[in-house]
Design a protein around this motif. Structure first.
Motif, PDB file in Angstrom:
ATOM      1  N   ARG A  68      -7.235   5.696  -0.426  1.00 24.00           N
ATOM      2  CA  ARG A  68      -7.705   6.774   0.438  1.00 24.00           C
ATOM      3  C   ARG A  68      -7.716   6.379   1.906  1.00 24.00           C
ATOM      4  N   ASP A  69      -7.809   5.090   2.216  1.00 18.62           N
ATOM      5  CA  ASP A  69      -7.780   4.654   3.608  1.00 18.62           C
ATOM      6  C   ASP A  69      -6.412   4.893   4.248  1.00 18.62           C
ATOM      7  N   LEU A  70      -5.394   5.057   3.418  1.00 22.16           N
ATOM      8  CA  LEU A  70      -4.046   5.323   3.938  1.00 22.16           C
ATOM      9  C   LEU A  70      -3.897   6.745   4.468  1.00 22.16           C
ATOM     10  N   VAL A  71      -4.696   7.657   3.962  1.00 18.71           N
ATOM     11  CA  VAL A  71      -4.496   9.066   4.273  1.00 18.71           C
ATOM     12  C   VAL A  71      -4.564   9.324   5.771  1.00 18.71           C
ATOM     13  N   GLY A  72      -5.559   8.762   6.437  1.00 23.06           N
ATOM     14  CA  GLY A  72      -5.695   8.976   7.863  1.00 23.06           C
ATOM     15  C   GLY A  72      -4.522   8.425   8.656  1.00 23.06           C
ATOM     16  N   VAL A  73      -4.051   7.249   8.264  1.00 28.82           N
ATOM     17  CA  VAL A  73      -2.919   6.633   8.969  1.00 28.82           C
ATOM     18  C   VAL A  73      -1.665   7.491   8.831  1.00 28.82           C
ATOM     19  N   VAL A  74      -1.382   7.917   7.607  1.00 29.74           N
ATOM     20  CA  VAL A  74      -0.178   8.715   7.368  1.00 29.74           C
ATOM     21  C   VAL A  74      -0.308  10.090   8.010  1.00 29.74           C
ATOM     22  N   ALA A  75      -1.497  10.672   7.944  1.00 30.74           N
ATOM     23  CA  ALA A  75      -1.726  11.962   8.596  1.00 30.74           C
ATOM     24  C   ALA A  75      -1.554  11.837  10.105  1.00 30.74           C
ATOM     25  N   ALA A  76      -1.999  10.723  10.674  1.00 32.18           N
ATOM     26  CA  ALA A  76      -1.830  10.502  12.109  1.00 32.18           C
ATOM     27  C   ALA A  76      -0.360  10.357  12.479  1.00 32.18           C
TER      28      ALA A  76
ATOM     29  N   ASP B  30       2.856  21.386   6.603  1.00 38.76           N
ATOM     30  CA  ASP B  30       1.912  20.366   6.169  1.00 38.76           C
ATOM     31  C   ASP B  30       2.637  19.312   5.349  1.00 38.76           C
ATOM     32  N   VAL B  31       2.307  18.071   5.610  1.00 37.17           N
ATOM     33  CA  VAL B  31       2.841  16.935   4.867  1.00 37.17           C
ATOM     34  C   VAL B  31       1.820  16.565   3.799  1.00 37.17           C
ATOM     35  N   LEU B  32       2.188  16.724   2.534  1.00 40.83           N
ATOM     36  CA  LEU B  32       1.275  16.440   1.425  1.00 40.83           C
ATOM     37  C   LEU B  32       1.318  14.953   1.096  1.00 40.83           C
ATOM     38  N   ILE B  33       0.144  14.333   1.064  1.00 37.89           N
ATOM     39  CA  ILE B  33       0.031  12.883   0.900  1.00 37.89           C
ATOM     40  C   ILE B  33      -0.630  12.570  -0.442  1.00 37.89           C
ATOM     41  N   CYS B  34       0.059  11.799  -1.284  1.00 39.60           N
ATOM     42  CA  CYS B  34      -0.502  11.340  -2.552  1.00 39.60           C
ATOM     43  C   CYS B  34      -0.621   9.820  -2.520  1.00 39.60           C
ATOM     44  N   THR B  35      -1.773   9.308  -2.870  1.00 40.22           N
ATOM     45  CA  THR B  35      -1.977   7.857  -2.859  1.00 40.22           C
ATOM     46  C   THR B  35      -3.232   7.490  -3.628  1.00 40.22           C
ATOM     47  N   GLU B  36      -3.287   6.254  -4.099  1.00 41.80           N
ATOM     48  CA  GLU B  36      -4.501   5.704  -4.689  1.00 41.80           C
ATOM     49  C   GLU B  36      -5.406   5.111  -3.606  1.00 41.80           C
TER      50      GLU B  36
ATOM     51  N   ILE C  79      -1.991  16.220   4.858  1.00 40.41           N
ATOM     52  CA  ILE C  79      -3.044  16.711   3.980  1.00 40.41           C
ATOM     53  C   ILE C  79      -3.091  15.866   2.705  1.00 40.41           C
ATOM     54  N   TYR C  80      -4.275  15.336   2.372  1.00 39.14           N
ATOM     55  CA  TYR C  80      -4.416  14.599   1.120  1.00 39.14           C
ATOM     56  C   TYR C  80      -4.218  15.552  -0.057  1.00 39.14           C
ATOM     57  N   ALA C  81      -3.341  15.191  -0.988  1.00 43.86           N
ATOM     58  CA  ALA C  81      -2.995  16.076  -2.100  1.00 43.86           C
ATOM     59  C   ALA C  81      -3.234  15.439  -3.464  1.00 43.86           C
ATOM     60  N   GLY C  82      -3.997  14.355  -3.508  1.00 42.95           N
ATOM     61  CA  GLY C  82      -4.335  13.761  -4.791  1.00 42.95           C
ATOM     62  C   GLY C  82      -3.752  12.370  -4.994  1.00 42.95           C
ATOM     63  N   ARG C  83      -3.998  11.834  -6.178  1.00 40.05           N
ATOM     64  CA  ARG C  83      -3.528  10.496  -6.527  1.00 40.05           C
ATOM     65  C   ARG C  83      -2.019  10.497  -6.812  1.00 40.05           C
ATOM     66  N   LEU C  84      -1.487   9.318  -7.024  1.00 38.45           N
ATOM     67  CA  LEU C  84      -0.046   9.196  -7.257  1.00 38.45           C
ATOM     68  C   LEU C  84       0.417  10.012  -8.453  1.00 38.45           C
ATOM     69  N   ARG C  85      -0.436  10.167  -9.452  1.00 36.75           N
ATOM     70  CA  ARG C  85      -0.025  10.923 -10.636  1.00 36.75           C
ATOM     71  C   ARG C  85       0.255  12.391 -10.298  1.00 36.75           C
ATOM     72  N   ASN C  86      -0.235  12.865  -9.160  1.00 30.17           N
ATOM     73  CA  ASN C  86       0.018  14.244  -8.742  1.00 30.17           C
ATOM     74  C   ASN C  86       1.285  14.389  -7.909  1.00 30.17           C
ATOM     75  N   ALA C  87       2.002  13.300  -7.709  1.00 25.04           N
ATOM     76  CA  ALA C  87       3.187  13.358  -6.847  1.00 25.04           C
ATOM     77  C   ALA C  87       4.387  14.015  -7.536  1.00 25.04           C
TER      78      ALA C  87
ATOM     79  N   ARG D  21       0.879  -1.180   0.000  1.00 27.44           N
ATOM     80  CA  ARG D  21       0.000   0.000   0.000  1.00 27.44           C
ATOM     81  C   ARG D  21       0.914   1.226   0.000  1.00 27.44           C
ATOM     82  N   VAL D  22       0.996   1.897  -1.129  1.00 22.10           N
ATOM     83  CA  VAL D  22       2.046   2.890  -1.359  1.00 22.10           C
ATOM     84  C   VAL D  22       1.493   4.309  -1.370  1.00 22.10           C
ATOM     85  N   CYS D  23       2.241   5.226  -0.782  1.00 18.20           N
ATOM     86  CA  CYS D  23       1.898   6.645  -0.866  1.00 18.20           C
ATOM     87  C   CYS D  23       3.173   7.475  -0.846  1.00 18.20           C
ATOM     88  N   ALA D  24       3.031   8.740  -1.222  1.00 19.28           N
ATOM     89  CA  ALA D  24       4.119   9.712  -1.095  1.00 19.28           C
ATOM     90  C   ALA D  24       3.784  10.628   0.072  1.00 19.28           C
TER      91      ALA D  24
END
Length: 232
Positions: free
Chosen positions: A177-185, A169-175, A196-204, A145-148
């Protein structure tokens, strides 16, 4: 919906492994998570280097007595961690990530690598065939489960024991969405930070590339600049 830290999950029991944990960025993140009481594993190609770095981090000011900070080779760290942060130099990124595909299966992988080049004019973004470092990682880790995230965090600020808060703010990119809360925490474990969720991986790509601008800003103004998103 406005940012609400009270909705974030409890991640205090997660083991955070850092691949490339002996480098400046990796050591800095390890120090901050250790200060927060997180169980931290430092990864390196050489287990003895990782163990030495872990011992040094555990002894730094602000790290609670009895904090769990240990070191091992990258493969063991990948196997033993719940969340793995990839903080290796760009030129070794693909090889390191590909070699860990099996132990990283099913794991949360946070890629904070910025593909940058440097010449006489300063830093600049490199072209990545897959689009970005995190997209390269996602392609090499089909079962993870990958994110930036953590791309814009200043290593000197992370490593400075006299800095209690890092307001950015830490900008989080991932496909995923359940990862966003974990990484934000996890980001929120470091005082002053928000994830902060900043979009899908293509926006990284632009997030990774913007690090070149931050380096230029820091050089010009002798600062440790970060990003803060308004109206959240």
């Amino acid at each position: 919906m406005a940012y609400d830290a009270t909705t974030l999950p409890d991640v205090s029991g997660l083991t955070v492994g850092i691949i490339g944990g002996t480098g400046d960025q990796g050591r800095g993140l390890a120090y901050r998570f250790a200060r927060a009481g997180q169980t931290v594993l430092i990864g390196s190609r050489a287990a003895d280097r990782a163990a030495q770095a872990a011992a040094e981090i555990a002894a730094l000011p602000g790290v609670p007595a009895g904090a769990t900070v240990s070191g091992a080779d990258n493969d063991e760290v990948a196997r033993r961690s719940d969340v793995v942060i990839v903080a290796v130099p760009w030129d070794g990124h693909a090889a390191v990530v590909a070699a860990l595909a099996a132990p990283l299966a099913g794991k949360i992988v946070i890629d904070c690598v910025n593909p940058l080049g440097f010449d006489k004019q300063g830093p600049y973004a490199l072209t990545v065939a897959e689009g970005s470092a995190v997209q390269q990682a996602a392609g090499l880790l089909p079962d993870s489960r990958v994110c930036a995230a953590f791309n814009h965090v200043s290593a000197p600020l992370l490593a400075d024991p006299e800095v209690d808060r890092i307001d950015l703010d830490v900008l989080i990119c991932t496909e995923d969405r359940d990862l966003v809360g974990v990484v934000a925490a996890l980001a929120a474990r470091i005082p002053g930070m928000r994830g902060i969720y900043a979009g899908r991986l293509r926006n990284a790509h632009q997030i990774e590339a913007f690090t070149a601008n931050l380096i230029a800003i820091n050089k010009r103004y002798k600062a440790h600049a970060g990003i803060r998103v308004t109206d959240l």
